[in-house]
Design a protein around this motif. Sequence first.
Motif, PDB file in Angstrom:
ATOM      1  N   GLY A 221      -9.715 -11.357  28.732  1.00  0.00           N
ATOM      2  CA  GLY A 221      -9.808 -12.536  27.984  1.00  0.00           C
ATOM      3  C   GLY A 221      -8.596 -12.911  27.380  1.00  0.00           C
ATOM      4  N   PRO A 222      -8.493 -14.240  26.623  1.00  0.00           N
ATOM      5  CA  PRO A 222      -7.160 -14.268  26.218  1.00  0.00           C
ATOM      6  C   PRO A 222      -6.648 -13.139  25.227  1.00  0.00           C
ATOM      7  N   GLU A 223      -5.520 -12.927  24.895  1.00  0.00           N
ATOM      8  CA  GLU A 223      -5.061 -11.990  24.011  1.00  0.00           C
ATOM      9  C   GLU A 223      -5.565 -12.384  22.622  1.00  0.00           C
ATOM     10  N   LEU A 224      -6.000 -11.601  21.904  1.00  0.00           N
ATOM     11  CA  LEU A 224      -6.755 -12.129  20.533  1.00  0.00           C
ATOM     12  C   LEU A 224      -5.516 -12.003  19.515  1.00  0.00           C
ATOM     13  N   SER A 225      -5.599 -12.829  18.626  1.00  0.00           N
ATOM     14  CA  SER A 225      -4.735 -12.692  17.218  1.00  0.00           C
ATOM     15  C   SER A 225      -5.113 -11.563  16.500  1.00  0.00           C
ATOM     16  N   ALA A 226      -4.525 -10.989  15.693  1.00  0.00           N
ATOM     17  CA  ALA A 226      -4.867  -9.744  14.775  1.00  0.00           C
ATOM     18  C   ALA A 226      -6.178 -10.264  13.943  1.00  0.00           C
ATOM     19  N   GLU A 227      -6.118 -11.625  13.607  1.00  0.00           N
ATOM     20  CA  GLU A 227      -7.493 -12.037  12.716  1.00  0.00           C
ATOM     21  C   GLU A 227      -8.444 -12.039  13.796  1.00  0.00           C
ATOM     22  N   GLN A 228      -8.558 -12.414  14.895  1.00  0.00           N
ATOM     23  CA  GLN A 228      -9.476 -12.543  15.727  1.00  0.00           C
ATOM     24  C   GLN A 228     -10.061 -11.090  16.220  1.00  0.00           C
ATOM     25  N   ARG A 229      -9.193 -10.323  16.605  1.00  0.00           N
ATOM     26  CA  ARG A 229      -9.193  -8.742  16.952  1.00  0.00           C
ATOM     27  C   ARG A 229     -10.130  -8.300  15.907  1.00  0.00           C
TER      28      ARG A 229
ATOM     29  N   GLY B 200     -15.988 -19.558  10.804  1.00  0.00           N
ATOM     30  CA  GLY B 200     -14.446 -20.035  10.982  1.00  0.00           C
ATOM     31  C   GLY B 200     -14.568 -21.607  11.412  1.00  0.00           C
ATOM     32  N   VAL B 201     -13.525 -22.227  10.991  1.00  0.00           N
ATOM     33  CA  VAL B 201     -13.158 -23.430  11.026  1.00  0.00           C
ATOM     34  C   VAL B 201     -13.457 -23.803  12.681  1.00  0.00           C
ATOM     35  N   THR B 202     -13.658 -24.910  13.000  1.00  0.00           N
ATOM     36  CA  THR B 202     -13.648 -25.312  14.498  1.00  0.00           C
ATOM     37  C   THR B 202     -12.085 -25.230  15.079  1.00  0.00           C
ATOM     38  N   GLY B 203     -12.119 -24.554  16.020  1.00  0.00           N
ATOM     39  CA  GLY B 203     -10.893 -24.203  16.702  1.00  0.00           C
ATOM     40  C   GLY B 203     -10.276 -22.786  16.284  1.00  0.00           C
ATOM     41  N   SER B 204     -11.063 -22.158  15.478  1.00  0.00           N
ATOM     42  CA  SER B 204     -10.429 -20.907  15.099  1.00  0.00           C
ATOM     43  C   SER B 204     -10.639 -19.840  15.973  1.00  0.00           C
ATOM     44  N   GLY B 205     -11.252 -20.151  17.192  1.00  0.00           N
ATOM     45  CA  GLY B 205     -11.583 -18.930  18.201  1.00  0.00           C
ATOM     46  C   GLY B 205     -12.874 -18.294  18.264  1.00  0.00           C
ATOM     47  N   LYS B 206     -13.757 -18.824  17.412  1.00  0.00           N
ATOM     48  CA  LYS B 206     -15.012 -18.205  17.447  1.00  0.00           C
ATOM     49  C   LYS B 206     -15.682 -17.973  18.993  1.00  0.00           C
ATOM     50  N   THR B 207     -15.427 -18.889  19.809  1.00  0.00           N
ATOM     51  CA  THR B 207     -16.107 -18.908  20.980  1.00  0.00           C
ATOM     52  C   THR B 207     -15.434 -17.642  21.577  1.00  0.00           C
ATOM     53  N   GLU B 208     -14.206 -17.408  21.768  1.00  0.00           N
ATOM     54  CA  GLU B 208     -13.300 -16.373  22.465  1.00  0.00           C
ATOM     55  C   GLU B 208     -13.775 -14.989  21.700  1.00  0.00           C
ATOM     56  N   VAL B 209     -13.750 -15.050  20.472  1.00  0.00           N
ATOM     57  CA  VAL B 209     -14.257 -13.761  19.861  1.00  0.00           C
ATOM     58  C   VAL B 209     -15.725 -13.337  20.395  1.00  0.00           C
TER      59      VAL B 209
ATOM     60  N   LYS C 186     -18.925 -23.979  32.449  1.00  0.00           N
ATOM     61  CA  LYS C 186     -17.562 -23.975  33.150  1.00  0.00           C
ATOM     62  C   LYS C 186     -16.744 -22.849  32.384  1.00  0.00           C
ATOM     63  N   ARG C 187     -16.751 -22.938  31.091  1.00  0.00           N
ATOM     64  CA  ARG C 187     -15.686 -22.127  30.343  1.00  0.00           C
ATOM     65  C   ARG C 187     -16.165 -20.691  30.287  1.00  0.00           C
ATOM     66  N   VAL C 188     -17.443 -20.482  30.328  1.00  0.00           N
ATOM     67  CA  VAL C 188     -17.865 -18.999  30.548  1.00  0.00           C
ATOM     68  C   VAL C 188     -17.659 -18.632  32.104  1.00  0.00           C
TER      69      VAL C 188
ATOM     70  N   ARG D  60      -7.194 -22.240  12.223  1.00  0.00           N
ATOM     71  CA  ARG D  60      -7.341 -22.917  13.620  1.00  0.00           C
ATOM     72  C   ARG D  60      -6.348 -21.872  14.454  1.00  0.00           C
ATOM     73  N   PHE D  61      -6.664 -21.629  15.664  1.00  0.00           N
ATOM     74  CA  PHE D  61      -5.704 -20.885  16.525  1.00  0.00           C
ATOM     75  C   PHE D  61      -4.499 -21.436  16.796  1.00  0.00           C
ATOM     76  N   SER D  62      -4.563 -22.907  16.925  1.00  0.00           N
ATOM     77  CA  SER D  62      -3.481 -23.556  17.518  1.00  0.00           C
ATOM     78  C   SER D  62      -2.357 -23.680  16.430  1.00  0.00           C
TER      79      SER D  62
HETATM   80  P1  ADP Z   1     -13.998 -22.436  18.121  1.00  0.00           P
HETATM   81  O1  ADP Z   1     -15.148 -22.041  18.728  1.00  0.00           O
HETATM   82  O2  ADP Z   1     -14.143 -21.657  16.856  1.00  0.00           O
HETATM   83  O3  ADP Z   1     -13.986 -23.675  17.737  1.00  0.00           O
HETATM   84  P2  ADP Z   1     -12.677 -21.738  20.354  1.00  0.00           P
HETATM   85  O4  ADP Z   1     -12.880 -20.397  20.530  1.00  0.00           O
HETATM   86  O5  ADP Z   1     -12.997 -22.928  21.172  1.00  0.00           O
HETATM   87  O6  ADP Z   1     -12.829 -22.111  18.930  1.00  0.00           O
HETATM   88  O7  ADP Z   1     -10.860 -22.034  20.292  1.00  0.00           O
HETATM   89  C1  ADP Z   1     -10.357 -23.177  20.062  1.00  0.00           C
HETATM   90  C2  ADP Z   1      -9.128 -23.178  21.176  1.00  0.00           C
HETATM   91  O8  ADP Z   1      -8.115 -22.194  21.021  1.00  0.00           O
HETATM   92  C3  ADP Z   1      -9.905 -23.071  22.772  1.00  0.00           C
HETATM   93  O9  ADP Z   1      -9.046 -23.877  23.579  1.00  0.00           O
HETATM   94  C4  ADP Z   1      -9.282 -21.721  23.074  1.00  0.00           C
HETATM   95  O10 ADP Z   1      -9.294 -21.365  24.364  1.00  0.00           O
HETATM   96  C5  ADP Z   1      -8.081 -21.436  22.155  1.00  0.00           C
HETATM   97  N1  ADP Z   1      -7.897 -20.232  21.728  1.00  0.00           N
HETATM   98  C6  ADP Z   1      -8.235 -19.517  20.701  1.00  0.00           C
HETATM   99  N2  ADP Z   1      -8.075 -18.219  20.617  1.00  0.00           N
HETATM  100  C7  ADP Z   1      -7.157 -17.976  21.537  1.00  0.00           C
HETATM  101  C8  ADP Z   1      -6.357 -16.840  21.785  1.00  0.00           C
HETATM  102  N3  ADP Z   1      -6.672 -15.854  21.314  1.00  0.00           N
HETATM  103  N4  ADP Z   1      -5.556 -16.993  22.830  1.00  0.00           N
HETATM  104  C9  ADP Z   1      -5.373 -18.269  23.280  1.00  0.00           C
HETATM  105  N5  ADP Z   1      -6.252 -19.343  23.170  1.00  0.00           N
HETATM  106  C10 ADP Z   1      -7.059 -19.150  22.243  1.00  0.00           C
END
Ligand code: ADP
Length: 732
Positions: free
Chosen positions: A195-203, A225-234, A266-268, A383-385
């Motif tokens: 998967g994407p490399e998680l930030s320390a907070e996400q890890r 987590g706020v929108t865009g924080s990476g909840k889905t990735e986690v 598609k994302r999954v 937010r991750f970005s």
């Molecule tokens: P949320 O579910 O909290 O709204 P997402 O998991 O959709 O957040 O993440 C928001 C965006 O940031 C997505 O495009 C996601 O792919 C990207 N993103 C989140 N975490 C990472 C990460 N560790 N590395 C690269 N991209 C990430």
Amino acid sequence: MKDSRIELGSAVSRVKVLFPMPLFKAYDYLTPPGPPPPPGAFVRAPFGPREAYGVVWPDAADEGVPAEKLKSITAAAPAPPLPSDVIEFIAWTARYTMFPLGSVLRMTMRSGDMLAAPAMQTGYVRSEQVPERLTPQRERALAAAGAAAQSAAAIAEAAGVSDGVVRGLAKAGGLRAVDIDPDPPFASPDLAAPGPELSAEQRAAADRLIAPVLERRHQAMLIDGVTGSGKTEVYLEAAAEALRADPEAQVLILLPEIALTLPFLKRVESRFNAAPAPWHSDMTAAARRRTWRRVAEGQARLVVGARSALFLPFAKLRLIIVDEEHDNAYKQEDGVIYHARDLSVARGALGQFPVILASATPSLETVVNIDEGRYGAVGLPSRFSGASLPDIRLVDMRQESMETGRWLSPALTREVDANLSAGEQSMLFLNRRGYAPLTLCRRCGHKMTAPDSDTMLVEHRFENRLVCHHTGFSMPKPDACPNCNAVGSLAPCGPGVERVAEEAAMRWPDKTIGVFSSDTAPGPRAMREMLDAMAHGAIDIMIATQVAAKGHHFPDLTLVGVVDADLGLAGGDLRAAERTYQLLAQVTGRAGRAAKPGRALLQTYQPEAAVFQALSSGDRNAFLAAEAGARQRYGFPPYGRLAAILLRGRDEAALETAANSLKRAAPRGDGVEVLGPARAPIYRLRGEARMRFLVKARRDVNLQAYLNDWLPRVKTPASVRRIVDIDPYSFL
Ligand code: ADP
């Protein structure tokens, strides 16, 4: 066969069979000679005049009934038996919701239409032989065929030829016919794919979610987590871990809406290099059967679906993820009434596995469960970005000078102007479909209502019809008032998205404006196309109801204007403020998700309301604390328990009598208050009158036991239907 075989006495073979019908119990049957089918086995047996599919239920058969009075099971169905945790979940759900056991079973097996093994189909692969006569059409078909078997229709479609060409090619020897499974297995998720490399907070968050997965213990946990924080990735990381930890484990991800489900699939797929098994309302019967059968076999390991996926017959479910856990779409209001988030937690407790909830605006129920230590929580505050959350400003409509028939304030239009000159996208949000919510005769004051319901008809100008949003009734807009016959007197009152679009088109005539609602984009695919157009910048101003406002990512959207922020507060049920907060936080969160900062304007006549103050200051927790305080004072959920009882029928006199005798029969209960009967806010609906009770109880009261004591005391007449809604969300 699976784990739960029990030994029945060898002398008598009788079992209980439950049918997927509105039945409160299972019935006794004899079993054919041989070992009796285990609990959970799907069987066919006579029921009334017909034969039906049912499930061997683990209750002890009644040995007192003489054998000659019993009928016998006729056949076993070719599907694995339901595992014991699925059976327990069905029984638990029936007890909790107070719906018949058989009705709950029906959500798992429908009528049994998934059980009949489908016939093998004929598919074609390329043969070594090259046919003598190769027309250009045949050449195309040959090119479209490959080593993997495909149906004639699939090859024909890929090649742009008719099915006949494909069959002709097979006759000529260019293709070889092979059997194909009509329910092909799902590709296995690639668990080595990084998967994407998680930030320390996400890890850190992922590790805390993974712990109970590995320890195989039940625990409900929120990713806050706020929108865009990476909840889905986690949570996908946690899903991967659950699948890795046990080669037979299955994972279910629930989403509230189909418009979100399709892009999510598609994302999954790209995360795991394999498409997950889908389950939602927009699937063909064949696709449903494929998912159902493969889930029952344990072959489909990752399932993404709508709330009803919770009732699929998982062979070995080990993790459930409920995304956007606060969303009211998880509450099913038809048939068996249930809340899929709450039932997911119960499912996890029965199956001894963790349940992950995710939200940027968690429900008060979940927040209180965390505060009181029942659920765990992990936070992702940024937010991750690195993009900041939008700046939210309140527009006090009492201070704006508004022309009649206009809905966009000078403050908001100035911001849209600025956005347009900067080449950025704007969204105007109004959670109301159609053109105008009310049509009124200017001569006699008559309001246009649905013929057999106490509901206002909403004008839909694109189709020139008046539509009831509760029942779907619609009629052409009449030229004359049906009450006083005045011609041309019917006037629209108030705005819907179509009317805001009209105003926007007038103000910004050379800009591209898109209207997004379930009417303008009927069906998930049409909606997808519109969302893509928005995401690619083809639209300058998007005018949207909530269908388009949730969960989507529009990189160039930097301004969100909420046309009527007060809308959701009107009529105020107990969750009105909470829902308004969640919806507006979601909607305003669409702005500025990428590089450019975003801002949002909320038009309101009550800027001092706590919910708007919380939104503009970004202080969610203060708002939740205030909400919690109010609910606690009144003993409302989650600090108290609530059940609604709805009685409905065409015979108003019988309905009223039934409601009054039910009231008289209500036993005194410590900590229980029976409110009503009262006419429902929508008293007539589809020709039926409706009366409601609300039963309010202290949290430590067993509400179902109280209702089970009370309701059977009164036999309601056949003309009156009684529906119990435990933990009601709708009060109409
Ligand atoms: P949320 O579910 O909290 O709204 P997402 O998991 O959709 O957040 O993440 C928001 C965006 O940031 C997505 O495009 C996601 O792919 C990207 N993103 C989140 N975490 C990472 C990460 N560790 N590395 C690269 N991209 C990430």
